[in-house]
Design an enzyme around this catalytic site. Structure first.
Site, mmCIF file in Angstrom:
data_model
loop_
_atom_site.group_PDB
_atom_site.id
_atom_site.type_symbol
_atom_site.label_atom_id
_atom_site.label_comp_id
_atom_site.label_asym_id
_atom_site.label_seq_id
_atom_site.Cartn_x
_atom_site.Cartn_y
_atom_site.Cartn_z
ATOM 1 N N ASP A 1 -13.695 13.932 -23.298
ATOM 2 C CA ASP A 1 -13.361 15.187 -22.620
ATOM 3 C C ASP A 1 -12.503 14.783 -21.426
ATOM 4 O O ASP A 1 -12.998 14.216 -20.465
ATOM 5 C CB ASP A 1 -14.657 15.881 -22.168
ATOM 6 C CG ASP A 1 -14.397 17.113 -21.304
ATOM 7 O OD1 ASP A 1 -13.225 17.419 -21.022
ATOM 8 O OD2 ASP A 1 -15.390 17.765 -20.905
ATOM 9 N N LYS B 1 -6.583 22.414 -15.755
ATOM 10 C CA LYS B 1 -6.700 21.513 -14.614
ATOM 11 C C LYS B 1 -5.490 20.605 -14.418
ATOM 12 O O LYS B 1 -5.235 20.196 -13.318
ATOM 13 C CB LYS B 1 -7.987 20.702 -14.707
ATOM 14 C CG LYS B 1 -9.174 21.585 -14.353
ATOM 15 C CD LYS B 1 -10.391 21.261 -15.130
ATOM 16 C CE LYS B 1 -11.445 22.333 -14.881
ATOM 17 N NZ LYS B 1 -12.499 22.281 -15.879
ATOM 18 N N TRP C 1 -20.800 18.528 -16.911
ATOM 19 C CA TRP C 1 -20.035 18.791 -18.138
ATOM 20 C C TRP C 1 -20.548 17.957 -19.291
ATOM 21 O O TRP C 1 -20.658 18.450 -20.422
ATOM 22 C CB TRP C 1 -18.536 18.581 -17.910
ATOM 23 C CG TRP C 1 -17.964 19.602 -16.972
ATOM 24 C CD1 TRP C 1 -17.409 19.371 -15.742
ATOM 25 C CD2 TRP C 1 -17.927 21.026 -17.148
ATOM 26 N NE1 TRP C 1 -17.027 20.556 -15.161
ATOM 27 C CE2 TRP C 1 -17.332 21.582 -15.992
ATOM 28 C CE3 TRP C 1 -18.342 21.884 -18.169
ATOM 29 C CZ2 TRP C 1 -17.133 22.955 -15.836
ATOM 30 C CZ3 TRP C 1 -18.153 23.257 -18.013
ATOM 31 C CH2 TRP C 1 -17.550 23.768 -16.857
HETATM 32 C C1 LIG Z 1 -13.615 22.554 -16.551
HETATM 33 C C2 LIG Z 1 -14.202 21.556 -17.441
HETATM 34 C C3 LIG Z 1 -14.787 21.911 -18.660
HETATM 35 C C4 LIG Z 1 -14.912 23.350 -19.119
HETATM 36 O O1 LIG Z 1 -13.702 23.814 -19.535
HETATM 37 P P1 LIG Z 1 -13.549 25.312 -20.111
HETATM 38 O O2 LIG Z 1 -12.135 25.291 -20.589
HETATM 39 O O3 LIG Z 1 -13.800 26.243 -18.974
HETATM 40 O O4 LIG Z 1 -14.530 25.484 -21.202
HETATM 41 C C5 LIG Z 1 -15.279 20.905 -19.452
HETATM 42 N N1 LIG Z 1 -15.219 19.617 -19.080
HETATM 43 C C6 LIG Z 1 -14.663 19.236 -17.915
HETATM 44 C C7 LIG Z 1 -14.616 17.805 -17.553
HETATM 45 C C8 LIG Z 1 -14.153 20.194 -17.054
HETATM 46 O O5 LIG Z 1 -13.605 19.836 -15.887
#
Ligand SMILES: *Cc1c(COP(=O)(O)O)cnc(C)c1O
Length: 359
Positions: free
Chosen positions: A166, A190, A99
């Site tokens: 993030d 998540k 990511w």
């Molecule tokens: C799942 C995830 C993403 C991507 O998220 P989307 O909403 O599918 O774009 C980005 N960063 C992390 C740490 C993730 O777990």
């Protein structure tokens, strides 16, 4: 029968979220309309958005000079939007896996990226610590929990430049000091709700420092979304409703402090079983082990049991543990809605499998 859900994202949601969202799909309150049918500007929906913003501020103790946004596009859109608005010349990134690599790639479209720390040397099996932060960069970007590799940082680092995180996969799982960040963002799917809605917590000062002399399409400007209270265009109403239900549920259980205690307990159950069980091991350095995503791989000489264990666990109603192709083995994603019973089922499954094979 409800399964033991260990999906990496979208993932398990709480029962109250599923029940209340189902009801709202049939009728939102006494409105005579489904949540899918009401106007996002109506008195039926506005309180949903307002409460979703207020609850996140309350639960995470967000200071007053921050805005909470609920947008579309996922965390992946934020990779680009962040750089589009704030990368003037050079930005610092910490590379801790897939990511962060994707975030770096998007940022490079708009300026220079300095990777100031990386765990690539050891196949992303640890979280770099104690790295120096250059002061000549526009911001520092980190990925607080690495969903695929299962590494996590548990502190809010001190940064002399605006810190961006993030937090897609560990938001609401521990107490954080929001004031140390200029911006926190993530996909909700998540720990905060279903997919289709992205949360952004952004400080007013940082937002005001956005680039103005670069042509940026309207939908990609943070100030537009702040001015319009996340309603510049039609927001994902159902998803925001489910997100609000998730926040209500987190609050009712005792907030992030309670979530953190549960996360420690749940993840320890699995890490302890890996210690005990001769067939499985953790690929992650002990001080970097995530409480949210726990990869478990075969100890040497047991790799041939991959398909057999997959079948064994499926028969026990365990779903979502197939490891990411870049790590192999298995991964249990144990977000806030995962219960101790889910963990007991998984641990028992590993124990029974060892007994069956090794006697
Ligand atoms: C799942 C995830 C993403 C991507 O998220 P989307 O909403 O599918 O774009 C980005 N960063 C992390 C740490 C993730 O777990």
């Amino acid at each position: 029968m409800r399964k033991h859900i260990f999906n990496a994202g979208p993932c398990k949601l709480s029962d109250p979220c599923l029940e209340n969202t189902s009801k709202a799909i049939l009728e939102l309150g006494n409105s005579g309309q489904s949540i899918m049918e009401v106007s996002h500007r109506s008195k039926d929906f506005l309180p949903v958005m307002e409460e979703a913003q207020a609850l996140l501020k309350e639960i995470l103790n967000v200071p007053d000079n921050y805005h909470v946004l609920y947008l579309g596009g996922g965390a992946s859109t934020q990779f680009a939007m962040l750089a589009m608005n704030f990368l003037k010349s050079k930005a610092a990134y910490v590379d801790t896996g897939s990511w962060s690599s994707k975030a770096i790639k998007e940022a490079q479209i708009f300026g220079k990226v300095e990777v100031i720390a990386s765990s690539k040397d050891k196949n992303y099996t640890y979280y770099p610590k104690g790295f120096a932060i250059p002061t000549d960069c526009d911001y520092l970007h980190i990925t607080s929990n690495n969903t695929i590799r299962g590494t996590e940082i548990f502190e809010d680092i001190d940064s002399p430049i605006p810190l961006i995180a993030d937090m897609s996969s560990d938001i609401l799982s521990r107490k954080i000091d929001v004031s140390k960040y200029a911006m926190i963002y993530g996909g909700a799917q998540k720990n905060m709700g279903p997919s289709g809605v992205t949360f952004v917590i952004i400080s007013d000062d940082f937002m005001k420092s956005a680039i103005t002399d670069r042509p940026i399409p309207t939908m990609f400007k943070y100030p537009i979304h702040v001015e319009n209270d996340s309603m510049y265009n039609t927001p994902p109403c159902v998803n925001i409703f489910a997100l609000r239900e998730t926040l209500k549920w987190v609050k009712s259980l005792g907030g992030v402090e309670a979530m953190e205690q549960l996360a420690i307990k749940r993840s320890n159950m699995l890490y302890q079983e890996m210690e005990r069980n001769s067939m499985f091991t953790s690929p992650v350095a002990p001080d970097s082990r995530s409480r949210m995503n726990v990869p478990f791989v075969w100890s040497e000489g047991n790799e041939q049991y991959q398909d057999q264990f997959m079948k064994f666990s499926t028969e026990r109603n365990i779903v979502g543990i197939k490891g990411h192709r870049s790590v192999g083995g298995f991964r249990a994603s144990i977000y806030n809605a995962a219960t101790i019973e889910d963990m007991e089922a998984l641990v028992k499954c590993m124990q029974d499998f060892e007994k069956q094979i090794k006697g």
